[in-house]
Design a protein around this motif. Structure first.
Motif, short mmCIF file in Angstrom:
data_model
loop_
_atom_site.label_atom_id
_atom_site.label_comp_id
_atom_site.label_asym_id
_atom_site.label_seq_id
_atom_site.Cartn_x
_atom_site.Cartn_y
_atom_site.Cartn_z
N THR A 1 -2.25 -4.42 6.61
CA THR A 1 -3.65 -4.03 6.40
C THR A 1 -4.38 -3.98 7.74
O THR A 1 -5.17 -3.05 8.00
CB THR A 1 -4.33 -5.04 5.46
OG1 THR A 1 -3.66 -5.01 4.20
CG2 THR A 1 -5.79 -4.68 5.26
N GLU A 2 -4.14 -4.97 8.59
CA GLU A 2 -4.80 -4.96 9.91
C GLU A 2 -4.34 -3.77 10.73
O GLU A 2 -5.15 -3.08 11.36
CB GLU A 2 -4.48 -6.26 10.66
CG GLU A 2 -5.15 -6.29 12.04
CD GLU A 2 -4.70 -7.48 12.86
OE1 GLU A 2 -4.26 -8.47 12.27
OE2 GLU A 2 -4.78 -7.38 14.11
N LEU B 1 0.81 -1.21 0.00
CA LEU B 1 0.00 0.00 0.00
C LEU B 1 0.84 1.27 0.00
O LEU B 1 0.34 2.35 -0.29
CB LEU B 1 -0.93 0.01 1.22
CG LEU B 1 -1.93 -1.15 1.28
CD1 LEU B 1 -2.78 -1.05 2.53
CD2 LEU B 1 -2.82 -1.15 0.04
N ARG C 1 -3.19 -0.87 9.65
CA ARG C 1 -3.75 0.37 9.11
C ARG C 1 -5.22 0.52 9.48
O ARG C 1 -5.70 1.63 9.74
CB ARG C 1 -3.59 0.41 7.60
CG ARG C 1 -2.15 0.63 7.18
CD ARG C 1 -2.02 0.76 5.67
NE ARG C 1 -0.62 0.96 5.31
CZ ARG C 1 -0.17 2.02 4.65
NH1 ARG C 1 -0.99 2.97 4.29
NH2 ARG C 1 1.11 2.12 4.35
N ILE D 1 -12.16 -5.03 8.92
CA ILE D 1 -11.33 -4.67 7.77
C ILE D 1 -12.20 -4.73 6.52
O ILE D 1 -12.68 -5.81 6.15
CB ILE D 1 -10.13 -5.61 7.64
CG1 ILE D 1 -9.25 -5.51 8.90
CG2 ILE D 1 -9.32 -5.28 6.41
CD1 ILE D 1 -8.11 -6.50 8.93
N ASP E 1 -1.32 -7.83 0.66
CA ASP E 1 -2.42 -8.79 0.76
C ASP E 1 -2.22 -9.89 -0.29
O ASP E 1 -1.74 -9.62 -1.39
CB ASP E 1 -3.76 -8.10 0.52
CG ASP E 1 -4.11 -7.13 1.64
OD1 ASP E 1 -3.58 -7.30 2.75
OD2 ASP E 1 -4.91 -6.22 1.39
N THR F 1 -5.48 -11.16 4.26
CA THR F 1 -5.00 -9.81 4.52
C THR F 1 -3.66 -9.84 5.24
O THR F 1 -3.36 -10.75 6.01
CB THR F 1 -6.01 -9.00 5.35
OG1 THR F 1 -6.29 -9.72 6.55
CG2 THR F 1 -7.27 -8.76 4.58
#
Length: 596
Positions: free
Chosen positions: A297-298, A133, A300, A381, A209, A293
């Protein structure tokens, strides 16, 4: 006295018979045989295979499918080279299915059988590693395979094995790394690793991811794929970043298992992982989709849910100052719990980044969190859009507009990949990775076509600051404008996410723009502000201002740009308006996917 025709269980007479059968059936031209040899037909109509090493049996086997087929039959059924069938399992299996081979002429390969039985794989998944990301270049993506043992249910699927194709680049980096990768000077080969190691590499370390796609292959097809991987042991092929890369080789592997599927022929000069994934889907080879994921990601998601009181307190928690820190002590009980959970999530990332365990820190935070009780909701999420729904990487722009009150018609082509206003499904948000962009315009008043701009490469990478991290945002663009006058622009800066609409990012850059590099360079230095907003998935806007100082003219210049983009399925409509000092320009364009 007649010489015996049988020796060590094999028949020379039978070998000749098998060769007659193979030639009568034109097996050397069959799709399955050509896929097994990774043959491609060149412009002159001849075949060639990129595979090097010990893979081919005939001296001209990489260029001559017929010679390789005959040499294969000689080797597999020659008494002097007994056990060759265990070396070439996939070829033997295929020949067994298309020729009338006597049971006595087939070898038993107990070691290979035992190994495959332990592997237990009867299903295969194509894995797409989405972009990091915070890194626009990672939007290029990566694909590899997972061989699945159905006994590995639930979290036990981490015990499966991943099949990767990569270049051996050593420790080289920088320009030499790029040049050798572009011109195929690195050898590429398949490797097999436990799937949990691949997850650690891509999901935990790089924060990407993983999208898992079950392939519609029978257990027999999966076994043929495994057999082929075994016979590729000790071989390699030149690795080209653009086309002969990880994704193109995954397609060739799938084609060996399913020869009727035509996947590779649609990729010539470039094989972008996202495009190869769509090709597999369009061929009906994908049976299901699952998102795994990343820790990033978690983290964020947890950080985004923290309010403006919790975020400063988070830093104090990680510095072990929560018992005395005013920000933390003034939080409510629930806010403290959410802050501690975010701190635990962040430490999980740090463990992989630092290659160091923080067991004591995590234990103390967990104890503090447990004392607060069950007062928080599980973090939600929101799954990103599937990469299969992302826009085409190659596109045509058909436009009309005015530049300094002169009408123009625009024809623009983008070979790859996506610009700032494109739908960013499956890509790094608020980023840009463009290459080989041709912008040609027709001006009716002058009745001529002109190359307005050529972009060789354009990268914009933005990553937001948090209370804990201050990543650098950066940009680089190389091309020609106007016509063939070369330019190089770049900048570094910072980005901030704002809680507006679906997503909003504000980026500030210190920039350097350098044009007319073959003549007298005209460098501009200054600052740029970019306010990027995603209102909904289909609608995005950009407000951009530049304040530049011309080092050759000794003057300041303003550039302002307002743009909006609306996408529906694979079509996009875009409006842009720009003022450069006192010169106005505006344009409307329709963006259509290119059919390749």
């Amino acid at each position: 006295m007649t010489a015996p025709l049988f020796a060590w269980g094999f028949s020379l007479q039978d070998t000749a018979l098998y060769k007659e059968q193979a030639l009568a059936k034109n097996l050397d031209q069959s799709t399955a045989w050509l896929k097994l040899g990774h043959y491609r037909k060149n412009l002159s109509g001849n075949f060639n295979s990129p595979i090097r090493g010990n893979f081919f049996i005939a001296s001209e086997g990489s260029k001559d499918p017929r010679a390789e087929l005959l040499a294969t039959l000689d080797l597999l059924f020659d008494a002097k080279t007994s056990k060759s069938q265990c070396r070439y399992l996939a070829r033997t299996s295929w020949l067994k299915s298309v020729l009338d081979i006597k049971a006595g002429d087939l070898e038993d390969c107990p070691e290979r059988k035992d190994w495959k039985a332990q592997l237990g794989a009867s299903e295969a998944y194509l894995i797409f590693a989405a972009s990091d990301l915070s890194s626009a270049p990672s939007s290029f993506g990566h694909t590899f395979l997972r061989l699945h043992n159905p006994k590995n249910t639930g979290q036990l699927d981490l015990l499966d094995y991943g099949i990767n194709y990569a270049a051996f680049t050593g420790t080289e980096g920088g320009a030499l790394y790029a040049l050798k990768g572009i011109f195929g000077y690195y050898p590429g080969s398949y490797s097999m690793l436990p799937y949990h190691q691949k997850i650690q590499e891509y999901s935990n370390l790089e924060g990407r991811d993983l999208w898992e796609y079950k392939l519609n292959l029978t257990p027999q097809q999966v076994e043929l794929m495994i057999d082929h991987l075994l016979e590729l042991e000790g071989s390699f092929a030149p690795y080209y970043f653009a086309d002969e890369n990880c994704s193109s080789q995954m397609l060739e592997l799938i084609e060996v298992a399913s020869p009727a599927s035509d996947l590779t022929s649609q990729f010539h000069a470039m094989a972008i992982p996202l495009d190869t994934l769509k090709a597999v889907a369009n061929a009906g080879l994908i049976g299901g989709e699952k998102l795994r994921t990343s820790l990033q990601t978690e983290w964020r998601a947890r950080y985004a849910k923290l309010n403006f009181s919790e975020r400063p307190a988070l830093r104090s928690v990680l510095l072990k100052e929560q018992d005395t820190n005013k920000n933390y002590l003034e939080l409510s009980k629930k806010e403290k719990a959410e802050t501690l959970e975010a701190a635990l999530s962040y430490l999980s990332i740090r463990e992989y980044r630092d290659q160091k365990e923080y067991n004591d820190e995590k234990y103390k935070l967990s104890v503090a969190r447990a004392k607060l009780g069950a007062i928080t909701e599980p973090v939600t999420i929101t799954p990103p859009k599937s990469p299969l729904l992302s826009p085409a990487t190659a596109a045509f722009y058909l436009g009309y507009g005015q530049n300094d009150q002169q009408d123009y018609f625009q024809f623009k082509f983008r070979r790859g990949f996506h610009d700032l206003l494109s739908d960013d499904s499956g890509l790094a948000p608020f980023s840009q990775l463009n290459f080989f962009v041709f912008d040609v315009r027709y001006t009716p008043t002058r009745q001529n076509w002109d190359l307005n701009q050529f972009v060789f490469l354009s990268i914009l990478s933005t990553s937001p600051w948090t209370q804990l991290e201050k990543p650098i945002s950066w940009s680089l663009e190389v091309g020609t404008e106007p016509k063939l006058n070369p330019y190089v622009n770049g900048g570094i800066g910072a980005s901030f996410d704002l809680p507006l609409m679906k997503a909003t990012r504000w980026s500030l850059f210190a920039v350097s723009e350098n044009s007319y590099l073959t003549d007298i360079a005209q460098p501009y230095l200054g600052a740029k502000s970019m306010f990027m907003m995603k209102w909904v998935d289909q609608f995005r806007t950009l407000f951009q201002s530049e304040y530049l100082y011309s080092t050759t003219q000794g003057e300041f210049h303003w550039n302002h740009l307002v743009a909006g983009s609306f996408s529906y399925r694979k079509i996009e409509i875009r409006a842009e308006a720009e003022r450069k000092d006192t010169v106005d320009q505006w344009g409307l364009s329709l963006i259509l996917p290119a059919p390749f």
